[in-house]
Design a protein around this motif. Sequence first.
Motif, PDB file in Angstrom:
ATOM      1  N   ASP A 321      27.116  20.165  14.385  1.00 61.13           N
ATOM      2  CA  ASP A 321      25.988  20.984  14.571  1.00 61.13           C
ATOM      3  C   ASP A 321      26.649  22.181  15.478  1.00 61.13           C
ATOM      4  O   ASP A 321      25.493  23.251  15.972  1.00 61.13           O
ATOM      5  N   VAL A 322      27.708  22.479  16.017  1.00 63.82           N
ATOM      6  CA  VAL A 322      28.027  23.245  16.911  1.00 63.82           C
ATOM      7  C   VAL A 322      29.451  24.158  16.533  1.00 63.82           C
ATOM      8  O   VAL A 322      30.444  23.288  16.120  1.00 63.82           O
ATOM      9  N   THR A 323      29.521  25.366  16.560  1.00 60.94           N
ATOM     10  CA  THR A 323      30.786  26.194  16.284  1.00 60.94           C
ATOM     11  C   THR A 323      30.908  27.012  17.475  1.00 60.94           C
ATOM     12  O   THR A 323      30.021  27.339  18.219  1.00 60.94           O
ATOM     13  N   ILE A 324      32.222  27.487  17.664  1.00 57.09           N
ATOM     14  CA  ILE A 324      32.511  28.560  18.836  1.00 57.09           C
ATOM     15  C   ILE A 324      33.267  29.638  18.261  1.00 57.09           C
ATOM     16  O   ILE A 324      33.806  29.636  17.243  1.00 57.09           O
ATOM     17  N   GLY A 325      32.836  30.593  19.015  1.00 52.07           N
ATOM     18  CA  GLY A 325      33.536  32.050  18.799  1.00 52.07           C
ATOM     19  C   GLY A 325      34.209  32.672  20.240  1.00 52.07           C
ATOM     20  O   GLY A 325      33.691  31.682  21.480  1.00 52.07           O
ATOM     21  N   ILE A 326      35.421  32.900  20.030  1.00 53.43           N
ATOM     22  CA  ILE A 326      36.236  33.600  21.036  1.00 53.43           C
ATOM     23  C   ILE A 326      36.208  34.879  21.087  1.00 53.43           C
ATOM     24  O   ILE A 326      36.590  35.670  20.041  1.00 53.43           O
ATOM     25  N   ASP A 327      36.019  35.672  22.477  1.00 55.40           N
ATOM     26  CA  ASP A 327      35.999  37.160  22.475  1.00 55.40           C
ATOM     27  C   ASP A 327      36.576  37.570  23.834  1.00 55.40           C
ATOM     28  O   ASP A 327      36.712  36.661  24.827  1.00 55.40           O
ATOM     29  N   ASN A 328      37.280  38.686  23.658  1.00 54.02           N
ATOM     30  CA  ASN A 328      37.645  39.415  24.987  1.00 54.02           C
ATOM     31  C   ASN A 328      38.573  38.936  25.810  1.00 54.02           C
ATOM     32  O   ASN A 328      38.550  38.476  26.662  1.00 54.02           O
ATOM     33  N   VAL A 329      39.629  38.358  24.963  1.00 55.77           N
ATOM     34  CA  VAL A 329      40.857  37.514  25.681  1.00 55.77           C
ATOM     35  C   VAL A 329      41.767  38.445  26.335  1.00 55.77           C
ATOM     36  O   VAL A 329      42.061  39.534  25.790  1.00 55.77           O
ATOM     37  N   GLU A 330      41.702  38.366  27.922  1.00 51.60           N
ATOM     38  CA  GLU A 330      42.587  39.110  28.931  1.00 51.60           C
ATOM     39  C   GLU A 330      43.733  38.406  29.443  1.00 51.60           C
ATOM     40  O   GLU A 330      43.481  37.075  30.034  1.00 51.60           O
ATOM     41  N   ILE A 331      44.845  39.210  29.529  1.00 49.58           N
ATOM     42  CA  ILE A 331      45.930  38.260  30.548  1.00 49.58           C
ATOM     43  C   ILE A 331      46.178  39.506  31.377  1.00 49.58           C
ATOM     44  O   ILE A 331      46.581  40.618  31.120  1.00 49.58           O
ATOM     45  N   VAL A 332      46.035  39.022  32.567  1.00 46.58           N
ATOM     46  CA  VAL A 332      46.056  40.063  33.792  1.00 46.58           C
ATOM     47  C   VAL A 332      47.123  39.479  35.081  1.00 46.58           C
ATOM     48  O   VAL A 332      47.285  38.170  35.028  1.00 46.58           O
ATOM     49  N   ALA A 333      47.954  40.310  35.260  1.00 40.88           N
ATOM     50  CA  ALA A 333      49.090  39.879  36.316  1.00 40.88           C
ATOM     51  C   ALA A 333      48.476  40.594  37.876  1.00 40.88           C
ATOM     52  O   ALA A 333      47.886  41.598  37.755  1.00 40.88           O
ATOM     53  N   HIS A 334      48.731  39.634  38.565  1.00 44.15           N
ATOM     54  CA  HIS A 334      48.212  39.744  40.210  1.00 44.15           C
ATOM     55  C   HIS A 334      49.562  39.951  40.898  1.00 44.15           C
ATOM     56  O   HIS A 334      50.491  39.395  40.862  1.00 44.15           O
ATOM     57  N   TYR A 335      48.983  40.995  41.664  1.00 39.66           N
ATOM     58  CA  TYR A 335      50.377  41.332  42.957  1.00 39.66           C
ATOM     59  C   TYR A 335      49.655  41.598  44.108  1.00 39.66           C
ATOM     60  O   TYR A 335      48.475  41.877  44.494  1.00 39.66           O
ATOM     61  N   SER A 336      50.186  41.375  45.430  1.00 42.84           N
ATOM     62  CA  SER A 336      49.773  41.749  46.692  1.00 42.84           C
ATOM     63  C   SER A 336      50.635  43.143  47.234  1.00 42.84           C
ATOM     64  O   SER A 336      51.840  43.312  47.113  1.00 42.84           O
ATOM     65  N   CYS A 337      49.833  43.910  47.680  1.00 44.95           N
ATOM     66  CA  CYS A 337      50.160  45.261  48.105  1.00 44.95           C
ATOM     67  C   CYS A 337      49.979  45.371  49.694  1.00 44.95           C
ATOM     68  O   CYS A 337      49.806  44.278  50.270  1.00 44.95           O
ATOM     69  N   SER A 338      50.239  46.595  50.244  1.00 46.93           N
ATOM     70  CA  SER A 338      50.201  46.569  51.683  1.00 46.93           C
ATOM     71  C   SER A 338      48.626  45.854  52.232  1.00 46.93           C
ATOM     72  O   SER A 338      47.692  46.323  51.589  1.00 46.93           O
ATOM     73  N   CYS A 339      48.872  45.265  53.009  1.00 47.63           N
ATOM     74  CA  CYS A 339      47.588  44.674  53.806  1.00 47.63           C
ATOM     75  C   CYS A 339      46.716  45.672  54.597  1.00 47.63           C
ATOM     76  O   CYS A 339      47.239  46.461  55.283  1.00 47.63           O
TER      77      CYS A 339
END
Length: 890
Positions: A321-339
């Motif tokens: 009695d349950v189905t799922i939908g998927i939306d707004n899939v994001e792939i994001v890269a992270h970096y460190s910059c000057s502190c």
Amino acid sequence: PSSAPSVSASPSSVPSVSPTTSAFPSGSPSSSPSGSSSPSDMPTSASGAPTTSALPSAYPSNTPSGSSLPSFLPNDASPVPTTSAFPSALPSLLPSGSSSPSAFSSDASAIPTTSAFPSALPSLTPSGSSSPSNVPSSLPTTSSFPSSFPSGEPSGSSMPSGVCNETILIELDDFENGVEGWTTGTSNTTEGWSILTTYMGDLGKFESAEKTFLGIPTDSESVSIRFDIYAFLTTSTGDASDDEVKVDIGSSTINLGLLNETDFGTTEDVVWWRSPIGSSRTNFNGIGGNDQVHHAAMMVPKALYADGSIKIKIYGSTGDDVTIGIDNVEIVAHYSCSCVPQKMVTSEDFESYSVDENGAEVRAAGWMHGKIAKDPNFTTFLGRYASTEAGLDQFPVHVFDVPPHADVITLEFEFYEIDDWTNADYVHFYVNGDKMDLGTINGSNLSASGISARGIEWTKTAGPRANMGFLDAVDQVHHVTLEIPKEVFATGQISLEFESHVSVDYSISSAGFDNVAVSANFTCTQTAATRSANIEVVPLLPTGCDVLETEFEPAQQCSMGSFGADKVNILESNDSTVKFTLTGHSFSDTTLNEVKVWFPHPERSNTDDWYDKCWSGAETSNEEGLFAQEFVAKCEDGWATVSVTGGEDESQGSQRFSQFVDVEEPLCTDQLERADFNPQKRCFWQFKVPCTSSCQRRNLVDTRVVTDQAAVPKSDCRTKSPVQDVHPVQVDKCVTTPSKDTVQIVSQDKESVTFSVSQKWKGCGSERGKLGWVATDYINVHGDLECVKKNDLSCGLAETYTAHCTDGIAVVDLYSFDEQEGLFGQTDGTDMVIPLACGASGTETKKCHFRYVLKCEPSLCEQAPVQIGSLKNKVEQRRRLGDQKKQSNK
């Protein structure tokens, strides 16, 4: 031919069979080419009229024609290139086909070329044109000048030139244009509901969707995956309390937990969080009821995208009695910059939105269940919310992106208590599903504070009560501040949901929210555990005889600049101590005040004695002044470290000194109370002062690794060297000494060294048990710092790695943790500071740090006795910031 020129006004219709011997050119041109094999010595400009010949000359003119029109035939028609020293004033209509670029730039032409073909070779200088070419060059330009215009296509770099972005969106799938790249997935559209647009689904009990994302930047510190989950109940009596959603990332499977509650955790080094957001009493798709939106976020370690790709498979473990939908899939890269110590992530005062009960604009900006109200005293804000929204469970919620490597996230907002609230009305708010209860809102409850289940500290402060708008009743503004620890936002996102449970409608009371601000806080210091070093380590000089001043990154420089290494005057030195004075500084028209100088106490008996010799005072002209002092510092490995802080006299009203770094205060033997470093009024300088009288640095390890060259046959040197080429180095006051067997060399090839790491601390005897974790921090063969953490280790081999070598060595740092009392920890009880990239977890006082220096060439194969010289500075050039000691708690 005639010996003199013809006086006829008309040209002869028949050419001469031999060239004229006349010294004068004809006043009229010949009607056909001469056929001469040599070019005329006189240009056509000498002729009173242009030639009427319909055929071009087979040979070029020695000088340009001067014609105002370009030739309609390219110079390819000529079998010999022109010998003219002057470029044509007008371009050719067709490319030359020459294999060499023109020596003159196109700027020499008054009119741009009309040729439809690009030159096969670039110009030697830029064109100066105000528009970029529509056709690319087939070869790179050899010009030494940069183009004034950008390239029409990206360079392929994962970061733009000259810019450091902490977060880069690699890919977004919102499924508005289908499910391209996803296998077994279908798209579906639900009309008439603003929350759902086009999504991927519906996925039933045994269905899944997967996709491989390419182009993942391998130079990023980490990559996060985010998406929304729509849980649909197909019947009005359906229940999702036993249903789950799972995600496969490569070979790792993450179970995001039961869909009726918030869940979070770490699975195979993937940090994840999933929480229901918004109402659970809404029928999204017109089938059944009580559907729910969930948001999921995962932080993926480098090992899962080392080849530049990530494969994702999403599937449900659901009932019929349950189905799922998927939306707004994001792939994001992270970096460190000057502190910098604090960065504003986002702020929202809602002033840009139109008043709207349905909240079309603000919902489009990401505020689910958002709506906008306005009153002159309240301005424009998020609201109003009363019993209607409480009955539908429709409270405003928003997901914010935050830097995952920050130390703490500060979140602030204002809650508006509008009109006549009673003791039955109350407010909750949630951060990533973690609940905080402001309690009953009434006039006597002016302030409150608390700590959530996940360690979020919050405070509420109420303003004065007054009639500010809407009904004729008193209102009140409450300011709320949250300090969110990194464990909560490790995925790089936080969700904020307001719940105002008002028991009556707007005609009696309501709630509003305003002035939301999110900021990230960082520790910018030599002990800052960031991926990129914040303080540049002083370089190794050829002689080692000069005083070296530590250099900082631009954002962390003293506002007044360097102190000046030449201002440190060495009076005498030996292997044990160095005597020196400070003779001045580099700041003109400045008198330093509240100066502190500290260095290792000259009477230190061993490396476990951490007390410093300290002096404090000011820059004065008498014998008590800074420049009249003679200091004696203890030497360690041939150098003394001298630290200085200072600024200006505050009574003069000048505040030119500032430096946003954290400074570890000294442990002074005189026990005098001294003011801590104030980054807004003071600067910090540090020097390395050489100690040996001959200006030669001592070695970090023993000056010689004793080897018996005669006793080791040349054929055996490679097999026997690895045992001697591992050198443990004591870097912290760990209760456990480093074991040489923990790190062993597998192979050496000058440019790199392959080594193994073994777990030797626990479960290696009759007792049983696994060690919590070991993190190996080293420079990989690509020249990048990499930290690999292994959990739940049995006794024996943990992993094998290959490190890049510089100056003949590789440095390996091991960080370890276990809950067993007394196994790890510092002898003085201080916390360990470990690089964020290592993903450290667990009690801070139960961790240790070990360092190993590995030789990259077999020492027994060398012709001379082996020297591990000047290793300390070489090690410092490779070490991460983050392994130095914190100030002990006094």
